[in-house]
Design an enzyme around this catalytic site. Structure first.
Site, PDB file in Angstrom:
ATOM      1  N   ASN A 215       0.793  -1.244   0.000  1.00  0.00           N
ATOM      2  CA  ASN A 215       0.000   0.000   0.000  1.00  0.00           C
ATOM      3  C   ASN A 215       0.823   1.291   0.000  1.00  0.00           C
ATOM      4  OD1 ASN A 215       0.697  -0.630   2.641  1.00  0.00           O
ATOM      5  ND2 ASN A 215      -1.098   0.367   3.506  1.00  0.00           N
TER       6      ASN A 215
ATOM      7  N   GLU B 235       3.809  -5.055  12.368  1.00  0.00           N
ATOM      8  CA  GLU B 235       2.881  -3.915  12.188  1.00  0.00           C
ATOM      9  C   GLU B 235       1.749  -4.429  11.324  1.00  0.00           C
ATOM     10  OE1 GLU B 235       2.717  -0.747  13.162  1.00  0.00           O
ATOM     11  OE2 GLU B 235       4.506  -0.879  14.401  1.00  0.00           O
TER      12      GLU B 235
ATOM     13  N   CYS C 119      -3.598   0.854   7.004  1.00  0.00           N
ATOM     14  CA  CYS C 119      -3.862   0.147   8.264  1.00  0.00           C
ATOM     15  C   CYS C 119      -4.526   1.059   9.274  1.00  0.00           C
ATOM     16  CB  CYS C 119      -2.552  -0.375   8.822  1.00  0.00           C
ATOM     17  SG  CYS C 119      -1.333   0.942   9.031  1.00  0.00           S
TER      18      CYS C 119
ATOM     19  N   GLU D  63       6.987   1.730  15.830  1.00  0.00           N
ATOM     20  CA  GLU D  63       7.869   2.213  14.762  1.00  0.00           C
ATOM     21  C   GLU D  63       7.814   3.733  14.673  1.00  0.00           C
ATOM     22  OE1 GLU D  63       7.085  -0.235  11.250  1.00  0.00           O
ATOM     23  OE2 GLU D  63       8.090  -1.876  12.271  1.00  0.00           O
TER      24      GLU D  63
HETATM   25  P1  NAD Z   1       0.165  -9.302   3.326  1.00  0.00           P
HETATM   26  O1  NAD Z   1       0.227  -9.737   4.749  1.00  0.00           O
HETATM   27  O2  NAD Z   1      -0.554 -10.145   2.362  1.00  0.00           O
HETATM   28  O3  NAD Z   1       1.648  -9.125   2.714  1.00  0.00           O
HETATM   29  C1  NAD Z   1       2.591  -8.289   3.323  1.00  0.00           C
HETATM   30  C2  NAD Z   1       3.971  -8.800   2.968  1.00  0.00           C
HETATM   31  O4  NAD Z   1       4.158 -10.070   3.602  1.00  0.00           O
HETATM   32  C3  NAD Z   1       4.195  -9.023   1.468  1.00  0.00           C
HETATM   33  O5  NAD Z   1       5.511  -8.613   1.153  1.00  0.00           O
HETATM   34  C4  NAD Z   1       4.033 -10.528   1.323  1.00  0.00           C
HETATM   35  O6  NAD Z   1       4.754 -11.078   0.246  1.00  0.00           O
HETATM   36  C5  NAD Z   1       4.587 -11.032   2.639  1.00  0.00           C
HETATM   37  N1  NAD Z   1       4.083 -12.331   3.065  1.00  0.00           N
HETATM   38  C6  NAD Z   1       2.867 -12.882   2.800  1.00  0.00           C
HETATM   39  N2  NAD Z   1       2.775 -14.090   3.400  1.00  0.00           N
HETATM   40  C7  NAD Z   1       3.943 -14.306   4.052  1.00  0.00           C
HETATM   41  C8  NAD Z   1       4.460 -15.365   4.857  1.00  0.00           C
HETATM   42  N3  NAD Z   1       3.752 -16.463   5.116  1.00  0.00           N
HETATM   43  N4  NAD Z   1       5.693 -15.221   5.396  1.00  0.00           N
HETATM   44  C9  NAD Z   1       6.413 -14.115   5.184  1.00  0.00           C
HETATM   45  N5  NAD Z   1       5.997 -13.082   4.402  1.00  0.00           N
HETATM   46  C10 NAD Z   1       4.777 -13.192   3.841  1.00  0.00           C
HETATM   47  O7  NAD Z   1      -0.381  -7.808   3.382  1.00  0.00           O
HETATM   48  P2  NAD Z   1      -0.770  -6.877   2.181  1.00  0.00           P
HETATM   49  O8  NAD Z   1      -2.038  -7.397   1.625  1.00  0.00           O
HETATM   50  O9  NAD Z   1       0.399  -6.654   1.301  1.00  0.00           O
HETATM   51  O10 NAD Z   1      -1.034  -5.500   2.998  1.00  0.00           O
HETATM   52  C11 NAD Z   1      -2.229  -5.249   3.652  1.00  0.00           C
HETATM   53  C12 NAD Z   1      -2.129  -5.523   5.142  1.00  0.00           C
HETATM   54  O11 NAD Z   1      -1.035  -4.803   5.686  1.00  0.00           O
HETATM   55  C13 NAD Z   1      -3.365  -5.013   5.860  1.00  0.00           C
HETATM   56  O12 NAD Z   1      -3.779  -5.951   6.825  1.00  0.00           O
HETATM   57  C14 NAD Z   1      -2.874  -3.737   6.529  1.00  0.00           C
HETATM   58  O13 NAD Z   1      -3.612  -3.329   7.651  1.00  0.00           O
HETATM   59  C15 NAD Z   1      -1.462  -4.090   6.866  1.00  0.00           C
HETATM   60  N6  NAD Z   1      -0.661  -2.892   7.091  1.00  0.00           N
HETATM   61  C16 NAD Z   1      -0.277  -2.574   8.370  1.00  0.00           C
HETATM   62  C17 NAD Z   1       0.431  -1.389   8.612  1.00  0.00           C
HETATM   63  C18 NAD Z   1       0.855  -0.979   9.997  1.00  0.00           C
HETATM   64  O14 NAD Z   1       1.718  -0.097  10.133  1.00  0.00           O
HETATM   65  N7  NAD Z   1       0.303  -1.560  11.064  1.00  0.00           N
HETATM   66  C19 NAD Z   1       0.752  -0.555   7.549  1.00  0.00           C
HETATM   67  C20 NAD Z   1       0.344  -0.901   6.259  1.00  0.00           C
HETATM   68  C21 NAD Z   1      -0.354  -2.090   6.042  1.00  0.00           C
END
Ligand code: NAD
Length: 492
Positions: free
Chosen positions: A163, A259, A295, A471
């Site tokens: 995102n 996060e 998020c 963070e």
């Molecule tokens: P996602 O969890 O699908 O993917 C995030 C990252 O994790 C990607 O690089 C992906 O390739 C990797 N990943 C996926 N499965 C994995 C595994 N089993 N082991 C290791 N890495 C793995 O998330 P997304 O769809 O890319 O992003 C959306 C999510 O991120 C939402 O839930 C959002 O709330 C969260 N988010 C949180 C914050 C925060 O600061 N708290 C900020 C932005 C987004």
């Protein structure tokens, strides 16, 4: 989705992005595997980038280990100068980086220009913290000196989502590098282009192996979380991914920081300044920035019954006024969703909410003229009740739920009655009321009479399933250090 040809301006940018893996200060061809990157706003293929295999990861970890040994011995001043220069280079390439992210993620150009500034500010902030890696002395009695020093943990893996591709790549590399570690950034497989450009632009400002960027999907994420040569893994992503990373990291007992998602509440008390609170509820959804895919988005608005009808009408009008459009056009108010998965998920939740009896008062449909991309109109549901899925689960898109409340204790129960605890926003002119609510709400980042803004240097992160760790603050940099206690005995 219909396919359509990208404009010539779009054709240009990805041509200038390296497509390989960056480690040890050089570009490498992936041993096997390719990721096809496409534009969510047009469907056009943008690039094919290499996808790192387990063998590539081993080589990258070797390079990062060697780089860290050198970097860990540098002075605070050397680190500050390198990171400041990196921030300047990012700023100097603002237009191109923002356009890449708009193209690759579907976020608006306006939002991504802001992200580049934010990225550079965070790099500058951490650059200034080099001398804050301080230890302490502990009194232990005559004839002894006892002190604590902080050492880098080693090789750090940072896994980021789709995102805010550029902003997260830059903001997440800075704290561990400033603490003397080397870093492997894994961008989302959906949006790797700006991270590759970052490696090209600033990789050479650090010794070889200090900054590394590897493309890949969940398999590479799992490889990073299990690799014995990596000391610390952090993920910004969904709660499911956070749980997977924690499990995967257990065998090698890595430092883990998470996060994760949010289902954040904005609460309007009867004395709220309605006009400002409504504006804040719109701002809190981050529509112009990421089409609501943030998020921290305040996706549940709890409105006191005395204001309810007025606020629902005003929110519906405000959301209707936000028109999705071409992410690359400077005037666009909101871009599109970043992936096919996101598009299907958001549309699925709109259907679920209707089936559960929520009242759709704005949006809900796909703009006909933009049916070639993952566009969804900003959507508001009224008469949402706390038990509905739309009130419980993270939609991660431009969908707002409005809930009516009358009794304070039931309000707090409903606000806290979700798995997440990331942000919250409280609207009242009564400071005592505000402070009660701040005490009672379970969230890591709380605004009173504001929403969405982050403040440099303040700890950002979530409670419950929203994550572990904080963070954007000094604590983030210190979390990439180990404390060593030294006890010296001398003749008295
Ligand atoms: P996602 O969890 O699908 O993917 C995030 C990252 O994790 C990607 O690089 C992906 O390739 C990797 N990943 C996926 N499965 C994995 C595994 N089993 N082991 C290791 N890495 C793995 O998330 P997304 O769809 O890319 O992003 C959306 C999510 O991120 C939402 O839930 C959002 O709330 C969260 N988010 C949180 C914050 C925060 O600061 N708290 C900020 C932005 C987004």
């Amino acid at each position: 989705m219909k396919s359509s040809k990208a404009s010539s301006a779009e054709d240009l940018l990805p041509e200038r992005v390296p497509k390989g893996l960056y480690y040890g200060g050089e570009w490498h061809r992936a041993a096997s595997g390719v990721i096809t990157v496409s534009s969510p706003s047009t469907g056009a293929e943008l690039a094919q980038v290499g996808s790192a295999s387990a063998a590539d990861l081993d080589e990258a970890v070797k390079a990062a280990t060697a780089g860290q040994k050198l970097w860990g011995r540098t002075t605070p001043r050397e680190r500050t100068l390198a990171m400041r220069e990196a921030a300047n280079v990012i700023r100097a390439n603002k237009e191109e980086l923002a356009r890449l992210d708009a193209l690759d993620s579907g976020n608006s150009l306006k939002g991504m220009l802001f992200d580049v500034e934010l990225a550079a500010s965070l790099m500058d902030f951490f650059a200034g913290l080099a001398t804050e890696l301080k230890g302490e002395t502990v009194p232990v009695g005559a004839g002894k000196v006892n002190y604590v020093v902080r050492e880098p943990v080693g090789v750090v893996a940072r896994i980021v989502p789709f995102n805010h591709p550029l902003m997260f790549a830059c903001a997440k590399l800075a704290p561990p590098i400033m603490a003397g570690n080397s870093v492997i950034i894994k961008p989302s497989e959906e949006t790797p282009l700006s991270s590759l450009k970052v490696a090209e632009l600033i990789g050479g400002l650090f010794p070889p192996g200090v900054l590394n960027v590897l493309n890949g999907g969940p398999d590479l994420g799992a490889g990073l979380s299990t690799h014995p040569g990596i000391a610390s893994v952090s993920v910004v992503g969904s709660a499911a991914t956070g749980r997977a990373v924690m499990r995967q990291a257990a065998d090698t007992l890595k430092h883990v920081s998470l996060e994760l998602g949010g289902k954040n509440a904005l609460v309007m008390f009867p004395d709220a300044d309605v006009e400002k609170a409504v504006q804040s509820a719109v701002k809190g959804m981050n529509l112009p920035w990421t089409a609501g895919q943030s998020c921290g988005s305040t996706s549940r608005v709890f409105v006191h019954e005395s204001l309810y009808d007025t606020v629902v009408d005003q929110l519906a009008a405000a959301f209707d006024a936000v028109k999705p459009g071409d992410p690359l056009s400077p005037g666009t108010e909101m871009g599109c969703l970043s992936t096919r998965g996101q598009y299907d998920k958001v549309r699925g939740y709109i259907e679920i909410a209707q089936n559960e009896g929520a009242r759709m008062v704005a949006g809900g449909d796909v703009p006909e003229e933009l049916s070639h991309g993952f566009f969804v109109r900003p959507t508001v549901f009224a008469d949402v009740t706390p038990d509905m899925r739309i009130a419980q689960e993270e939609v991660f898109g431009p969908v707002l739920s409005v809930l009516k409340w009358s009794d304070y204790d039931s309000l707090i129960e409903a606000v806290n009655g979700v798995d997440y605890g990331l942000t919250a926003s409280v609207w009242t002119r009564d400071i005592s009321q505000a402070m009660h609510a701040v005490d009672d709400i379970c969230a890591g980042y709380v605004w009173v009479n504001n929403s969405s803004d982050h403040f440099l240097g303040t700890p950002y992160g979530g409670m419950k399933q929203s994550g572990i760790g904080r963070e954007e603050c000094l604590g983030e940099m210190l979390s990439y250090t180990e404390q060593k206690n030294v006890n010296i005995t001398f003749e008295t």
